[in-house]
Enzyme design. Sequence first.
Site, mmCIF file in Angstrom:
data_model
loop_
_atom_site.group_PDB
_atom_site.id
_atom_site.type_symbol
_atom_site.label_atom_id
_atom_site.label_comp_id
_atom_site.label_asym_id
_atom_site.label_seq_id
_atom_site.Cartn_x
_atom_site.Cartn_y
_atom_site.Cartn_z
ATOM 1 N N HIS A 20 0.805 -1.229 0.000
ATOM 2 C CA HIS A 20 0.000 0.000 0.000
ATOM 3 C C HIS A 20 0.837 1.279 0.000
ATOM 4 O O HIS A 20 0.600 2.175 -0.822
ATOM 5 C CB HIS A 20 -0.975 -0.002 1.179
ATOM 6 C CG HIS A 20 -2.172 -0.862 0.965
ATOM 7 N ND1 HIS A 20 -3.465 -0.382 0.920
ATOM 8 C CD2 HIS A 20 -2.294 -2.197 0.754
ATOM 9 C CE1 HIS A 20 -4.317 -1.364 0.711
ATOM 10 N NE2 HIS A 20 -3.612 -2.484 0.612
ATOM 11 N N ASP A 119 -5.273 6.633 1.605
ATOM 12 C CA ASP A 119 -5.615 5.256 1.281
ATOM 13 C C ASP A 119 -7.076 5.052 1.665
ATOM 14 O O ASP A 119 -7.505 5.428 2.754
ATOM 15 C CB ASP A 119 -4.713 4.303 2.076
ATOM 16 C CG ASP A 119 -4.834 2.856 1.621
ATOM 17 O OD1 ASP A 119 -5.963 2.318 1.650
ATOM 18 O OD2 ASP A 119 -3.804 2.260 1.240
#
Length: 453
Positions: A20, A119
């Site tokens: 990520h 995110d």
Amino acid sequence: MATLSPEPHVAVLTFPFASHPALLFGFVKRLAEAAPRVKFTFFCTAEFNRSLFSKTSTTSTSNIVPHDIHDGVAENYVFVGKPMEDINLFLAIAADELRRGVEEVTLNSDRKITCILADAFLWFSCDLAQEIGVPWVPFWTAGACSLSIQIYTDLIRQTLGVEGNEGRMNEKLNFIPGFLGFRIGDLPAGIIFGNLEWPFFVMLYKMGEELVRADALVISSFEELDPDLIKNLKSKFKQVFSICPISLESPPQSSVSDEYGCLPWLEKHHPKSVAYIGFGTRAKLPENEIVALAEALEASATPFLWSMKDDLKKYLPSGFLERTRELGKIVAWAPQVQVLSHPATGVFITHSGWGSVMESIAAGVPLICRPFLGDQSLNTWMIENVYKIGVRIGGGMFTKEGAMDALQQVLLQEKGKMFSKQATAYKELAIEAVGPHGSSTQNFQRLLEMITA
């Protein structure tokens, strides 16, 4: 009191696990290069920040500033091996820690924050954006398929229930737009299977509820890959920007690190003959499956390039490395984008993580899929049934016979030619999407206009 600069300042909030941070960092680098007057503060753990910023030239990150956040692990904490233990510890403090970080940066910066790019897992950052009066732009690091499933979680639970579904794995789920013929068993854990009270699954559920508040949603895909799913998502969100595949904009091959000599090794092989094997950073192939896959490669005489950590080599069959010295190459790390783009690579054996799927599509390479967790089984279903560019390993795990059959299907049989043809067609669409007038390019420009306003 010092006068604040009127120039834009984007707070980038990361989910500091697996791929990520790197995916979001790569995306922010593109934004930073295209908008040099915008300042980006990158909130991530110290470990990731050191790694990400040390690997990048200072010129390409001169307007990106790291800001370290705590990972939630107390000093002297001893891990006891609980599932997702590290993730759950972070989630326990994430909202407060990121809020503290943003407040600290706001207090000490020469610019006020004008946008929050986060995110998508960090759903609570929408409240923070609302409090300081700036746009909230969540970044979904996976595809439209897995996002759609998360958005429809309530409908799935209401229709199927959350108990007693273990015996219904092969039943078809036909009430979600874009998923005709989808197996219940391919739903990610946390929808109706697993401990739905786990912090990670609660996070995903809350995210599915809160994403509709986004001023814009960025998806790591391109519109032509899933046109129906994207159309449906656009009906639910203010703005949806599909911006990918980034791998088509990678640096020239000459500037890529290849310390183990993967690319020169590939040069010695025929086109579309090599099986490239890589299972990402978090998935670990069980010992018995390492043995089965190795035996299949040797028995089928398939040339292979295998990205494998050194500590896993001990599980290979006795004498395998010596017997296959001319047939294959095992390395601790491979430049995956360049390996997939090499003409010699004929198939990618993968866990079906979305980043790997996108890189394979961008390279036009068929896949053999062995999913482990998260959205990987769902991605595999798309690869087999929608994109038609690969196969799931028979039985869901590697056996010698199943691996040999999959290799034969993709590399030798007529079906494999169809996979390759379809993969090439998607590659052409991907190239067009990131071209001067392509959908991903246009979406990127729209996002730039939004964050630089």
